[in-house]
Design an enzyme around this catalytic site. Structure first.
Site, PDB file in Angstrom:
ATOM      1  N   ASP A   1       0.861  -1.188   0.000  1.00 48.70           N
ATOM      2  CA  ASP A   1       0.000   0.000   0.000  1.00 48.70           C
ATOM      3  C   ASP A   1       0.893   1.232   0.000  1.00 48.70           C
ATOM      4  OD1 ASP A   1      -1.901   1.935   0.311  1.00 48.70           O
ATOM      5  OD2 ASP A   1      -2.795   1.110   2.137  1.00 48.70           O
ATOM      6  N   HIS A   2       1.311   1.637  -1.198  1.00 51.67           N
ATOM      7  CA  HIS A   2       2.263   2.736  -1.355  1.00 51.67           C
ATOM      8  C   HIS A   2       1.647   3.902  -2.118  1.00 51.67           C
ATOM      9  CE1 HIS A   2       6.481   0.783  -0.692  1.00 51.67           C
ATOM     10  NE2 HIS A   2       5.593   0.346   0.191  1.00 51.67           N
TER      11      HIS A   2
ATOM     12  N   SER B   1       3.990   1.131  10.913  1.00 52.16           N
ATOM     13  CA  SER B   1       4.230   2.540  11.243  1.00 52.16           C
ATOM     14  C   SER B   1       4.642   3.372  10.039  1.00 52.16           C
ATOM     15  CB  SER B   1       5.289   2.654  12.344  1.00 52.16           C
ATOM     16  OG  SER B   1       6.504   2.048  11.926  1.00 52.16           O
ATOM     17  N   GLY B   2       4.808   2.738   8.875  1.00 49.41           N
ATOM     18  CA  GLY B   2       4.954   3.483   7.636  1.00 49.41           C
ATOM     19  C   GLY B   2       6.371   3.798   7.227  1.00 49.41           C
ATOM     20  N   GLU B   3       6.492   4.253   5.972  1.00 53.81           N
ATOM     21  CA  GLU B   3       7.754   4.744   5.417  1.00 53.81           C
ATOM     22  C   GLU B   3       7.567   6.190   4.980  1.00 53.81           C
ATOM     23  OE1 GLU B   3       6.232   2.294   3.255  1.00 53.81           O
ATOM     24  OE2 GLU B   3       7.013   0.459   4.158  1.00 53.81           O
TER      25      GLU B   3
ATOM     26  N   ASN C   1       6.157   7.228   1.430  1.00 53.44           N
ATOM     27  CA  ASN C   1       4.736   7.327   1.096  1.00 53.44           C
ATOM     28  C   ASN C   1       3.975   8.335   1.936  1.00 53.44           C
ATOM     29  OD1 ASN C   1       4.885   4.932  -0.694  1.00 53.44           O
ATOM     30  ND2 ASN C   1       5.351   3.906   1.233  1.00 53.44           N
TER      31      ASN C   1
ATOM     32  N   GLY D   1       9.316  -4.985  12.964  1.00 51.42           N
ATOM     33  CA  GLY D   1      10.709  -5.100  12.557  1.00 51.42           C
ATOM     34  C   GLY D   1      11.671  -5.182  13.717  1.00 51.42           C
ATOM     35  N   GLY D   2      11.177  -4.922  14.920  1.00 48.21           N
ATOM     36  CA  GLY D   2      11.988  -4.985  16.133  1.00 48.21           C
ATOM     37  C   GLY D   2      11.135  -5.426  17.294  1.00 48.21           C
TER      38      GLY D   2
ATOM     39  N   THR E   1       9.852  -9.206   8.011  1.00 50.14           N
ATOM     40  CA  THR E   1      10.585  -9.396   6.755  1.00 50.14           C
ATOM     41  C   THR E   1      11.862 -10.201   6.951  1.00 50.14           C
ATOM     42  OG1 THR E   1      11.679  -7.252   7.074  1.00 50.14           O
ATOM     43  CG2 THR E   1       9.678  -7.282   5.719  1.00 50.14           C
TER      44      THR E   1
END
Length: 317
Positions: free
Chosen positions: A36-37, A104-106, A109, A172-173, A190
Protein backbone atom coordinates in the site's frame (compact mmCIF):
# COMPACT_ATOMS: atom_id res chain seq x y z
CA UNK A 1 1.38 -23.34 6.69
CA UNK A 2 -0.32 -20.86 4.36
CA UNK A 3 1.40 -19.56 1.21
CA UNK A 4 0.92 -16.06 -0.15
CA UNK A 5 1.82 -14.24 -3.36
CA UNK A 6 3.16 -10.69 -3.14
CA UNK A 7 1.37 -8.26 -5.45
CA UNK A 8 4.09 -5.67 -6.03
CA UNK A 9 2.05 -2.52 -6.55
CA UNK A 10 5.25 -0.55 -7.22
CA UNK A 11 6.09 -2.72 -10.23
CA UNK A 12 2.73 -3.26 -11.95
CA UNK A 13 -0.38 -1.31 -12.87
CA UNK A 14 -3.80 -2.07 -11.40
CA UNK A 15 -5.14 -4.27 -14.20
CA UNK A 16 -2.02 -6.43 -14.13
CA UNK A 17 -2.17 -6.80 -10.35
CA UNK A 18 -5.77 -7.98 -10.60
CA UNK A 19 -4.83 -10.45 -13.32
CA UNK A 20 -1.93 -11.80 -11.24
CA UNK A 21 -4.22 -12.26 -8.23
CA UNK A 22 -6.65 -14.32 -10.32
CA UNK A 23 -3.75 -16.47 -11.54
CA UNK A 24 -2.43 -16.83 -7.99
CA UNK A 25 -5.76 -18.33 -6.99
CA UNK A 26 -5.63 -20.67 -9.98
CA UNK A 27 -2.17 -22.04 -9.14
CA UNK A 28 -3.05 -22.74 -5.52
CA UNK A 29 -1.96 -19.79 -3.37
CA UNK A 30 -3.82 -19.33 -0.10
CA UNK A 31 -3.70 -15.53 -0.12
CA UNK A 32 -2.32 -12.50 -1.91
CA UNK A 33 -0.61 -9.63 -0.14
CA UNK A 34 -0.55 -6.17 -1.71
CA UNK A 35 1.75 -3.30 -0.79
CA UNK A 36 0.00 0.00 0.00
CA UNK A 37 2.26 2.74 -1.35
CA UNK A 38 1.95 6.22 -2.81
CA UNK A 39 5.35 6.05 -4.56
CA UNK A 40 7.38 3.16 -5.94
CA UNK A 41 10.75 2.46 -4.35
CA UNK A 42 12.55 3.32 -7.60
CA UNK A 43 11.33 5.40 -10.52
CA UNK A 44 12.05 2.59 -12.98
CA UNK A 45 9.49 0.40 -11.23
CA UNK A 46 7.01 2.88 -12.63
CA UNK A 47 3.76 2.18 -10.76
CA UNK A 48 1.84 2.72 -7.53
CA UNK A 49 -1.94 2.36 -7.93
CA UNK A 50 -4.39 2.81 -5.07
CA UNK A 51 -4.27 -0.50 -3.24
CA UNK A 52 -7.83 -0.40 -1.90
CA UNK A 53 -9.39 -0.10 -5.37
CA UNK A 54 -7.27 -3.02 -6.54
CA UNK A 55 -8.35 -5.08 -3.53
CA UNK A 56 -12.03 -4.46 -4.27
CA UNK A 57 -11.60 -5.60 -7.86
CA UNK A 58 -9.67 -8.70 -6.78
CA UNK A 59 -12.38 -9.56 -4.28
CA UNK A 60 -14.96 -9.39 -7.07
CA UNK A 61 -12.87 -11.48 -9.48
CA UNK A 62 -11.85 -14.29 -7.10
CA UNK A 63 -13.68 -16.82 -4.96
CA UNK A 64 -11.54 -18.29 -2.20
CA UNK A 65 -8.13 -16.60 -2.01
CA UNK A 66 -7.39 -14.43 1.02
CA UNK A 67 -6.54 -10.73 0.71
CA UNK A 68 -4.00 -8.95 2.90
CA UNK A 69 -2.50 -5.45 2.96
CA UNK A 70 1.24 -5.70 3.41
CA UNK A 71 1.21 -3.20 5.00
CA UNK A 72 -0.97 -0.09 5.42
CA UNK A 73 0.11 2.87 7.54
CA UNK A 74 -3.02 4.21 9.33
CA UNK A 75 -1.48 7.34 10.84
CA UNK A 76 -0.31 9.87 8.20
CA UNK A 77 -1.60 9.52 4.64
CA UNK A 78 -4.70 7.85 6.06
CA UNK A 79 -6.54 8.53 9.28
CA UNK A 80 -7.36 5.31 11.18
CA UNK A 81 -11.09 6.09 10.87
CA UNK A 82 -10.74 5.78 7.09
CA UNK A 83 -8.84 2.50 7.40
CA UNK A 84 -11.43 1.13 9.82
CA UNK A 85 -14.10 1.85 7.21
CA UNK A 86 -12.02 0.60 4.25
CA UNK A 87 -11.09 -2.65 5.96
CA UNK A 88 -14.65 -3.36 7.05
CA UNK A 89 -15.92 -2.73 3.51
CA UNK A 90 -13.22 -4.93 1.98
CA UNK A 91 -14.10 -7.72 4.41
CA UNK A 92 -17.74 -7.50 3.35
CA UNK A 93 -16.98 -7.41 -0.38
CA UNK A 94 -14.65 -10.40 -0.10
CA UNK A 95 -16.94 -12.48 2.07
CA UNK A 96 -14.62 -12.43 5.06
CA UNK A 97 -11.38 -13.10 3.18
CA UNK A 98 -9.58 -9.90 4.21
CA UNK A 99 -6.80 -9.35 6.76
CA UNK A 100 -5.64 -5.83 7.59
CA UNK A 101 -1.86 -5.61 7.76
CA UNK A 102 -0.65 -2.37 9.37
CA UNK A 103 2.66 -0.75 10.21
CA UNK A 104 4.23 2.54 11.24
CA UNK A 105 4.95 3.48 7.64
CA UNK A 106 7.75 4.74 5.42
CA UNK A 107 8.54 8.37 4.77
CA UNK A 108 8.53 7.50 1.05
CA UNK A 109 4.74 7.33 1.10
CA UNK A 110 3.61 9.32 4.10
CA UNK A 111 5.46 12.63 3.63
CA UNK A 112 3.23 13.48 0.65
CA UNK A 113 0.55 15.00 2.91
CA UNK A 114 3.06 17.52 4.28
CA UNK A 115 3.31 16.32 7.87
CA UNK A 116 6.66 16.14 9.72
CA UNK A 117 8.28 12.71 9.87
CA UNK A 118 8.83 11.88 13.56
CA UNK A 119 11.14 9.38 15.24
CA UNK A 120 10.50 5.65 15.11
CA UNK A 121 9.45 5.71 18.78
CA UNK A 122 6.84 8.37 18.10
CA UNK A 123 5.60 6.55 15.02
CA UNK A 124 5.04 3.44 17.12
CA UNK A 125 3.09 5.48 19.66
CA UNK A 126 0.95 6.86 16.84
CA UNK A 127 0.35 3.34 15.53
CA UNK A 128 -0.81 2.28 18.99
CA UNK A 129 -3.40 5.07 19.01
CA UNK A 130 -4.48 4.19 15.47
CA UNK A 131 -5.08 0.57 16.46
CA UNK A 132 -7.10 1.69 19.47
CA UNK A 133 -9.24 3.88 17.20
CA UNK A 134 -9.82 1.09 14.68
CA UNK A 135 -10.82 -1.33 17.44
CA UNK A 136 -13.10 1.29 18.96
CA UNK A 137 -14.91 1.93 15.69
CA UNK A 138 -15.31 -1.79 15.08
CA UNK A 139 -17.30 -2.02 18.32
CA UNK A 140 -20.11 -0.22 16.50
CA UNK A 141 -21.98 2.95 17.37
CA UNK A 142 -20.70 6.51 17.47
CA UNK A 143 -17.24 6.81 18.96
CA UNK A 144 -14.81 9.58 19.96
CA UNK A 145 -11.14 9.41 20.91
CA UNK A 146 -8.76 12.05 22.21
CA UNK A 147 -5.18 10.84 21.98
CA UNK A 148 -1.85 12.58 22.11
CA UNK A 149 -1.44 12.28 18.33
CA UNK A 150 -4.81 11.28 16.88
CA UNK A 151 -8.39 12.36 17.46
CA UNK A 152 -11.79 11.01 16.52
CA UNK A 153 -15.08 12.86 16.84
CA UNK A 154 -18.52 11.26 16.71
CA UNK A 155 -17.60 8.71 14.04
CA UNK A 156 -19.38 5.49 13.19
CA UNK A 157 -18.64 2.74 10.69
CA UNK A 158 -22.12 1.70 9.59
CA UNK A 159 -21.23 -1.37 7.51
CA UNK A 160 -19.46 -3.85 9.74
CA UNK A 161 -19.05 -7.56 8.95
CA UNK A 162 -20.28 -10.08 11.49
CA UNK A 163 -16.71 -11.39 11.74
CA UNK A 164 -14.25 -8.51 11.90
CA UNK A 165 -11.01 -8.64 9.89
CA UNK A 166 -7.89 -9.81 11.63
CA UNK A 167 -5.21 -7.16 12.15
CA UNK A 168 -1.59 -8.21 11.55
CA UNK A 169 0.96 -5.67 12.79
CA UNK A 170 4.39 -5.22 11.24
CA UNK A 171 7.18 -5.85 13.73
CA UNK A 172 10.71 -5.10 12.56
CA UNK A 173 11.99 -4.98 16.13
CA UNK A 174 10.98 -6.19 19.60
CA UNK A 175 9.01 -3.03 20.49
CA UNK A 176 6.81 -3.32 17.40
CA UNK A 177 6.47 -7.09 17.86
CA UNK A 178 5.22 -6.53 21.41
CA UNK A 179 2.71 -3.99 20.11
CA UNK A 180 1.52 -6.61 17.63
CA UNK A 181 1.01 -9.02 20.53
CA UNK A 182 -0.89 -6.48 22.61
CA UNK A 183 -3.24 -4.96 20.02
CA UNK A 184 -2.98 -7.12 16.91
CA UNK A 185 -4.21 -10.52 15.82
CA UNK A 186 -1.00 -11.43 14.00
CA UNK A 187 2.58 -10.42 13.24
CA UNK A 188 4.22 -9.24 10.00
CA UNK A 189 8.00 -9.50 9.54
CA UNK A 190 10.58 -9.40 6.76
CA UNK A 191 13.43 -11.26 8.48
CA UNK A 192 13.51 -14.92 9.60
CA UNK A 193 13.99 -13.77 13.18
CA UNK A 194 12.50 -16.08 15.81
CA UNK A 195 13.03 -13.46 18.52
CA UNK A 196 10.28 -11.34 16.95
CA UNK A 197 7.88 -14.24 17.37
CA UNK A 198 9.00 -14.61 20.98
CA UNK A 199 8.30 -10.92 21.63
CA UNK A 200 4.90 -11.22 19.95
CA UNK A 201 3.95 -14.30 21.96
CA UNK A 202 5.33 -12.80 25.16
CA UNK A 203 2.97 -9.85 24.79
CA UNK A 204 -0.05 -12.10 24.40
CA UNK A 205 -0.08 -12.62 20.65
CA UNK A 206 -1.36 -15.96 19.38
CA UNK A 207 -2.36 -15.31 15.78
CA UNK A 208 -0.84 -15.88 12.33
CA UNK A 209 2.81 -15.07 11.66
CA UNK A 210 3.46 -13.45 8.26
CA UNK A 211 6.84 -13.13 6.55
CA UNK A 212 8.10 -12.34 3.04
CA UNK A 213 10.60 -14.69 1.36
CA UNK A 214 12.83 -12.85 -1.19
CA UNK A 215 12.84 -14.75 -4.50
CA UNK A 216 13.83 -13.87 -8.07
CA UNK A 217 12.78 -16.49 -10.61
CA UNK A 218 14.15 -16.56 -14.16
CA UNK A 219 15.59 -19.06 -16.65
CA UNK A 220 19.10 -18.35 -15.36
CA UNK A 221 20.61 -17.05 -12.14
CA UNK A 222 22.22 -14.18 -14.03
CA UNK A 223 18.95 -13.03 -15.61
CA UNK A 224 17.17 -13.14 -12.28
CA UNK A 225 19.92 -11.23 -10.45
CA UNK A 226 20.17 -8.58 -13.16
CA UNK A 227 16.44 -7.88 -13.03
CA UNK A 228 16.40 -7.85 -9.25
CA UNK A 229 19.30 -5.40 -9.24
CA UNK A 230 17.50 -3.10 -11.69
CA UNK A 231 14.14 -2.99 -9.91
CA UNK A 232 14.54 -4.26 -6.36
CA UNK A 233 17.97 -3.30 -5.01
CA UNK A 234 16.16 -1.02 -2.55
CA UNK A 235 15.39 -4.15 -0.51
CA UNK A 236 19.05 -4.43 0.47
CA UNK A 237 19.10 -1.09 2.31
CA UNK A 238 17.52 -2.46 5.49
CA UNK A 239 14.47 -1.23 7.35
CA UNK A 240 16.14 1.71 9.10
CA UNK A 241 16.99 3.19 5.71
CA UNK A 242 13.80 2.06 3.97
CA UNK A 243 11.61 3.88 6.48
CA UNK A 244 13.48 7.18 6.34
CA UNK A 245 14.21 8.13 2.71
CA UNK A 246 11.59 10.43 1.14
CA UNK A 247 11.64 9.75 -2.60
CA UNK A 248 12.59 7.16 -5.23
CA UNK A 249 15.59 9.28 -6.27
CA UNK A 250 17.00 8.87 -2.76
CA UNK A 251 16.71 5.10 -2.97
CA UNK A 252 18.41 5.21 -6.36
CA UNK A 253 21.33 7.13 -4.85
CA UNK A 254 21.48 4.98 -1.71
CA UNK A 255 21.78 1.79 -3.78
CA UNK A 256 24.19 3.00 -6.46
CA UNK A 257 26.94 0.67 -5.25
CA UNK A 258 24.81 -2.47 -4.87
CA UNK A 259 26.13 -5.30 -7.08
CA UNK A 260 24.56 -8.43 -8.54
CA UNK A 261 26.62 -10.43 -6.05
CA UNK A 262 24.89 -8.56 -3.23
CA UNK A 263 21.48 -9.33 -4.71
CA UNK A 264 22.32 -13.04 -4.97
CA UNK A 265 23.13 -13.12 -1.27
CA UNK A 266 19.64 -11.91 -0.32
CA UNK A 267 17.41 -13.28 -3.09
CA UNK A 268 17.05 -16.84 -4.31
CA UNK A 269 17.94 -16.13 -7.94
CA UNK A 270 17.29 -18.39 -10.92
CA UNK A 271 15.33 -21.58 -11.62
CA UNK A 272 16.76 -23.89 -8.93
CA UNK A 273 13.81 -25.15 -6.91
CA UNK A 274 16.03 -26.23 -4.02
CA UNK A 275 17.41 -22.73 -3.62
CA UNK A 276 13.93 -21.22 -3.51
CA UNK A 277 12.78 -23.84 -1.03
CA UNK A 278 15.79 -23.16 1.19
CA UNK A 279 14.96 -19.45 1.29
CA UNK A 280 11.33 -20.12 2.17
CA UNK A 281 12.32 -22.64 4.84
CA UNK A 282 14.44 -20.06 6.64
CA UNK A 283 11.14 -18.48 7.60
CA UNK A 284 9.19 -21.64 8.35
CA UNK A 285 12.08 -22.93 10.45
CA UNK A 286 11.99 -19.67 12.43
CA UNK A 287 8.31 -20.30 13.15
CA UNK A 288 6.43 -18.24 10.56
CA UNK A 289 3.27 -19.97 9.32
CA UNK A 290 2.11 -17.52 6.60
CA UNK A 291 4.96 -17.15 4.10
CA UNK A 292 4.67 -14.72 1.20
CA UNK A 293 6.73 -15.42 -1.91
CA UNK A 294 8.06 -12.03 -3.04
CA UNK A 295 9.22 -12.67 -6.60
CA UNK A 296 11.27 -9.89 -8.22
CA UNK A 297 12.13 -11.82 -11.37
CA UNK A 298 11.24 -10.54 -14.85
CA UNK A 299 8.24 -12.78 -15.67
CA UNK A 300 5.35 -13.04 -13.22
CA UNK A 301 3.57 -15.78 -15.16
CA UNK A 302 6.69 -17.92 -15.38
CA UNK A 303 7.06 -17.66 -11.61
CA UNK A 304 3.39 -18.49 -11.00
CA UNK A 305 3.75 -21.59 -13.18
CA UNK A 306 6.94 -22.49 -11.28
CA UNK A 307 5.11 -22.13 -7.98
CA UNK A 308 2.19 -24.28 -9.07
CA UNK A 309 4.28 -27.07 -10.58
CA UNK A 310 7.44 -27.07 -8.43
CA UNK A 311 7.24 -25.07 -5.21
CA UNK A 312 3.75 -25.70 -3.90
CA UNK A 313 3.87 -29.53 -4.20
CA UNK A 314 7.13 -29.59 -2.25
CA UNK A 315 5.88 -27.21 0.43
CA UNK A 316 2.44 -28.66 1.09
CA UNK A 317 2.94 -32.26 -0.01
Amino acid sequence: MKLGYKLAAEAYGPQELIRQAVRAEEVGYDFVEISDHYHPWLDNQGHSPFAWSVLAAIAARTERIGLVTGVTCPTFRYHPAIIAQAAATTALISGGRFTLGVGSGERLNEHVVGKPWPSATERQAMLREALEIIRLLWQGGYQSYDGRYLQLEDARVFDLPEELPRIAVAGGGPQAARLAGELGDGLFATDPDASLIEAFRGAGGNGPLYAEAPLAYAATEEEAAAHALETSRWALTGWKVMSELPNPVNFDAATATVREEDVKEQFACGPDVERHLATIRQFTDAGFDHVVTMNVGPDADAFLDFFGSELRPRLVG
